[in-house]
Design a protein around this motif. Structure first.
Motif, PDB file in Angstrom:
ATOM      1  N   ASP A 180       0.844  -1.195   0.000  1.00 52.47           N
ATOM      2  CA  ASP A 180       0.000   0.000   0.000  1.00 52.47           C
ATOM      3  C   ASP A 180       0.879   1.245   0.000  1.00 52.47           C
ATOM      4  O   ASP A 180       2.025   1.193   0.450  1.00 52.47           O
ATOM      5  N   ASP A 181       0.347   2.345  -0.503  1.00 54.24           N
ATOM      6  CA  ASP A 181       1.046   3.646  -0.436  1.00 54.24           C
ATOM      7  C   ASP A 181       2.451   3.539  -1.015  1.00 54.24           C
ATOM      8  O   ASP A 181       3.395   4.162  -0.506  1.00 54.24           O
ATOM      9  N   GLU A 237      -4.046   4.312  -6.936  1.00 58.32           N
ATOM     10  CA  GLU A 237      -5.091   4.762  -6.019  1.00 58.32           C
ATOM     11  C   GLU A 237      -5.268   6.272  -6.076  1.00 58.32           C
ATOM     12  O   GLU A 237      -4.403   7.002  -6.537  1.00 58.32           O
TER      13      GLU A 237
END
Ligand code: C2E
Ligand code: MG
Ligand code: MG
Ligand code: MG
Length: 292
Positions: A180-181, A237
């Motif tokens: 993530d990220d 995202e």
């Protein structure tokens, strides 16, 4: 004058510190009751194929409406939960609830739609995380392939050997693993080749400036091509505009997530979207852009 300023600043600093401390205590105290009072809820934000906008999964995002504090963002309360140890029962609840709810749509025939759950570093360091995940999946009856676990780079930095072992234990169950990220964690890139990962989620920070900001374009190109060459799926995202979607799709990013397609939705609204079978946004901006 300078002295006076300095003193005022000092007092201001002190006062704001204790405000922070009071708020933190209120959040921690509220969190202790949150599970028992049923104040937590999971929303589901669709993950879509960038070309067709078909839903291929959803990220579970926790929401807390406190009886005393009103709605509190996970950006504020997850760190408090981590520092206080409350993340263990709360994280268990999130994992179990996400799997149980994903089983609802699985049972309606949507075997192709996975659920993604964010893990906190504290959960990841727990010795028997893999056992816990396996136990939840089997008690709920959800196939492991329907669960994706989102980890952050910072969780993977220390003790490489134990980290590889922990990731391998998870992979053996059959779940998929995403970072993530991606790009915000300041960690060495070498872990990408050592760890059994499936997907990189490119952080919104690299998406926001696309396609007009030249630096953002350079970074996005580099990240997508590196991820592809290493054999990872790329999830972008924070997609908010059609131009961002088109640009990243052209670069070779597979999957998108963001307000363009849908806000995070309550379970019932997410299931309704799955049921009507339409791809997102193009045909139905109104029902996906409900503010939440
Ligand atoms: P994240 O995992 O990177 O989640 C994505 C965040 O970006 C979510 O915020 C989501 O609502 C937001 N977002 C999605 N699309 C867009 C967009 O197009 N534009 C903008 N501006 N924002 C977008 P949220 O739900 O407030 O969550 C923030 C962070 O809190 C998450 O970042 C994650 O780190 C943490 N978090 C949320 N739920 C959980 C959970 O169940 N467990 C744990 N451990 N952490 C969680
Ligand atoms: Mg996430
Ligand atoms: Mg993310
Ligand atoms: Mg994020």
């Amino acid at each position: 004058y300078a002295k006076k300023c300095g003193r005022n600043n000092y007092q201001f600093y002190n006062a704001s510190l204790s405000m922070d401390a009071l708020r933190r205590m209120a959040v921690e105290n509220g969190l202790r009751k949150a599970l028992g009072n049923g104040e937590l809820e999971l929303l589901y934000q669709p993950k879509v194929k960038m070309g067709s906008f078909e839903i291929i999964g959803a990220e579970a995002l926790v929401r807390w409406t406190s009886s005393e504090l009103g709605s509190v963002s996970p950006v504020e309360f997850i760190p408090v939960a981590e520092q206080s140890g409350l993340i263990i029962p709360i994280g268990d609840w999130i994992l179990e609830t996400a799997c149980r709810q994903a089983k609802h749509w699985y049972d309606q025939g949507r075997h192709d739609v996975h659920v993604a759950v964010n893990l906190s570093a504290v959960q990841f360091r727990e010795r028997d995380l893999a056992g816990r995940v396996m136990q939840v999946l089997s008690s709920v009856g959800l196939p492991p392939g329907c669960l994706d676990l989102e980890l952050t780079e910072s969780m993977l930095v220390d003790d490489a050997e134990e980290t590889v072992a922990a990731l391998n234990r998870l992979k053996k169950i059959g779940v998929t693993l995403s970072i993530d990220d991606f790009g915000t964690g300041y960690s060495s890139l070498s872990y990408l080749t050592r760890f059994p990962l499936d997907a990189l989620k490119v952080d919104r920070a690299f998406v926001t400036g696309l396609p007009d900001d030249g630096d953002a374009v350079t970074m996005a190109k580099a990240i997508v091509s590196m991820a592809q060459n290493l054999g990872f799926k790329v999830v972008a995202e924070g997609i908010e505009t059609e131009r961002q979607n088109a640009f990243l799709h052209a670069l070779g990013s597979d999957i998108g997530q963001g307000f363009l397609y849908s806000r995070p939705l309550p379970l019932s609204a997410f299931m309704a979207l799955l049921k009507n079978g339409r791809p997102l946004f193009r045909n139905s901006p109104a029902d996906t852009l409900r503010p939440r």
